[in-house]
Design a protein around this motif. Structure first.
Motif, short mmCIF file in Angstrom:
data_model
loop_
_atom_site.label_atom_id
_atom_site.label_comp_id
_atom_site.label_asym_id
_atom_site.label_seq_id
_atom_site.Cartn_x
_atom_site.Cartn_y
_atom_site.Cartn_z
N LEU A 191 38.69 -0.02 -27.00
CA LEU A 191 39.42 1.01 -26.28
C LEU A 191 39.58 0.65 -24.81
N ASN A 249 42.30 -1.62 -23.73
CA ASN A 249 43.65 -1.06 -23.66
C ASN A 249 44.05 -0.74 -22.24
N PHE A 250 43.07 -0.63 -21.33
CA PHE A 250 43.36 -0.43 -19.91
C PHE A 250 43.47 -1.80 -19.26
N TYR A 263 49.21 4.30 -16.40
CA TYR A 263 49.02 5.15 -17.56
C TYR A 263 49.24 6.60 -17.14
N GLU A 264 49.46 7.45 -18.14
CA GLU A 264 49.56 8.88 -17.87
C GLU A 264 48.21 9.53 -18.16
N ARG A 265 48.00 10.70 -17.58
CA ARG A 265 46.70 11.36 -17.66
C ARG A 265 46.19 11.58 -19.08
N SER A 289 46.22 9.70 -21.56
CA SER A 289 45.54 8.48 -22.02
C SER A 289 44.12 8.40 -21.46
N LEU A 290 43.96 8.82 -20.20
CA LEU A 290 42.65 8.80 -19.57
C LEU A 290 41.73 9.84 -20.22
N ASP A 334 41.98 11.15 -23.21
CA ASP A 334 41.68 10.78 -24.60
C ASP A 334 40.60 9.72 -24.66
N PHE A 335 40.59 8.81 -23.70
CA PHE A 335 39.62 7.72 -23.71
C PHE A 335 38.19 8.25 -23.65
#
Length: 294
Positions: free
Chosen positions: A6, A9-10, A16-18, A20-21, A23-24
Motif C-alpha cells: 500500500l 502506491n504513494f 493524490y486526493e484526500r 486516498s490518504l 483510505d490508506f
C-alpha cells in the motif's frame, strides 16, 4: 493487501486526493492536517496547511538543509503537545508520511466537478524535535504554536540505502555501548526531545544501529546464520531492521532494532508472513537484551 504494498502506491512527487490518504490509514477525518487510523498503526499522515492554513498560523515549510518545520494542531489559543493528534508526533513511535497541499486550479475544478485539494507526497519522515514558539504576526499573533522538526528517512521502499557501521564490532565494546546508551538517558524511550538538534538525532541513530550490529556479532538475529559475506571494511555484512517501523532509519530503542541478513531483511518487510516475523523478532531481541544487560 500488505502495508508495504500500500505504501508503495504513494510515489514521491506525485499528487493524490484526500480520500486516498484517508483510505490508506483507515480514517474518516475530513479537516485535520494530522491523519491516523487503525489500518496503519505504524505511521501517521500529515498535510501542510496550504493557502488558507497560513492565515491560521500553519506556516509549514522546508528548511534550507532539507528538513521540514511542521506546525502542530490547534486552531485557537496555545497549542497543546498533549492533544492526541500532536501526541502522535511527540511520542516518536510512528513514521510520518508528509504531503504538501495545493489548491486546485479552475480548470481542475471544472474537469473534476469539485474543489478538492491536491496532496503531493514528499516521503517518509521522522520527528527530530519539537518546541513551542510564540507567533509574532497574523491571526495567531502571541499564540504559542508547536514547531515540529522533521527529517526524511532512508528506507527500503525507494532508495534502498542501507546502514553499515564503520567500526568492527568486538566483545570489548560491551562497556562502551552500555555507557553510551546510558548517556542517552537511563529511561531511553522513543519520545521526541524538545529542541534536539539534527546532529544529536543522527548521533543517537548511528549509536543504536552500531549497537545492534555489535549485539549480532556477525550472526543474523533472525535466521541465526552467519553474515553472507565480508565487506571491503572487513566487516560481516548485516542490515539494521527497525522491527516496529515502516522505514529503517532514525533513532529507536535498542529492543526495537535487529541486525539481519539481506534475505531476512526483505522478508521482514515484504514477505507474506511479515507480521509473524515481527512477533518472532520481538521475542528474540527481548531475550538477547535480557542477557546483554544482565
Amino acid at each position: 493487501m500488505l502495508s508495504y504494498l500500500l505504501i508503495m502506491n504513494f510515489i514521491t512527487g506525485q499528487e493524490y486526493e484526500r480520500p486516498s490518504l484517508l483510505d490508506f490509514v483507515g480514517s474518516a477525518q475530513q479537516q485535520t492536517g494530522i491523519i491516523w487510523g487503525a489500518k496503519q498503526p505504524r505511521c501517521v499522515i500529515i498535510t501542510t496547511g496550504g493557502r488558507h492554513g497560513k492565515n491560521a498560523g500553519y506556516n509549514d515549510l522546508q528548511n534550507p538543509d532539507g528538513t521540514w518545520t511542521y506546525i502542530g494542531q490547534g486552531s485557537k489559543g496555545n497549542q497543546n503537545p498533549a492533544k492526541f493528534s500532536n501526541s502522535l508526533l511527540v511520542d516518536g513511535e510512528r513514521d510520518v508520511l508528509l504531503f504538501t497541499t495545493r489548491e486546485p486550479t479552475a480548470k481542475e475544478i471544472k474537469e473534476n466537478g469539485h474543489g478538492g485539494k491536491k496532496y503531493r507526497f514528499q516521503g517518509i519522515f521522522q520527528v527530530v524535535s519539537w518546541e513551542l514558539k510564540k507567533a509574532t504576526a497574523g491571526d495567531r499573533k502571541d499564540d504559542h504554536l508547536i514547531h515540529f522538526l522533521l527529517i526524511e528517512t532512508q528506507n527500503v521502499f525507494d532508495k534502498l540505502e542501507l546502514y553499515i557501521s564503520k567500526s568492527q564490532p568486538s566483545h570489548n565494546q560491551k562497556g562502551y555501548f552500555k555507557e553510551k546508551l546510558k548517556d542517552l538517558g537511563n529511561n531511553l524511550t522513543n519520545k521526541v526531545k524538545q529542541k534536539q538538534s539534527v546532529t544529536e538525532y543522527l548521533y543517537r541513530s548511528a549509536l543504536v544501529k552500531d549497537y545492534a550490529l555489535y549485539r549480532a556479532n556477525g550472526i543474523c538475529e533472525l535466521c541465526t546464520k552467519p553474515a553472507p559475506f565480508i565487506t571491503s571494511l572487513k566487516m560481516p555484512f548485516l542490515e539494521v531492521h527497525h522491527i516496529l517501523r515502516l522505514s529503517d532509519d532514525g533513532p529507536d530503542l535498542p529492543i526495537n532494532v535487529a541486525a539481519v541478513c539481506p534475505n531476512c531483511h526483505r522478508e521482514a518487510h515484504f514477505g507474506i508472513n511479515h507480521e509473524e516475523i515481527k512477533i518472532k523478532l520481538m521475542k528474540i531481541i527481548e531475550e538477547k537484551e535480557k542477557v546483554f544487560w544482565g
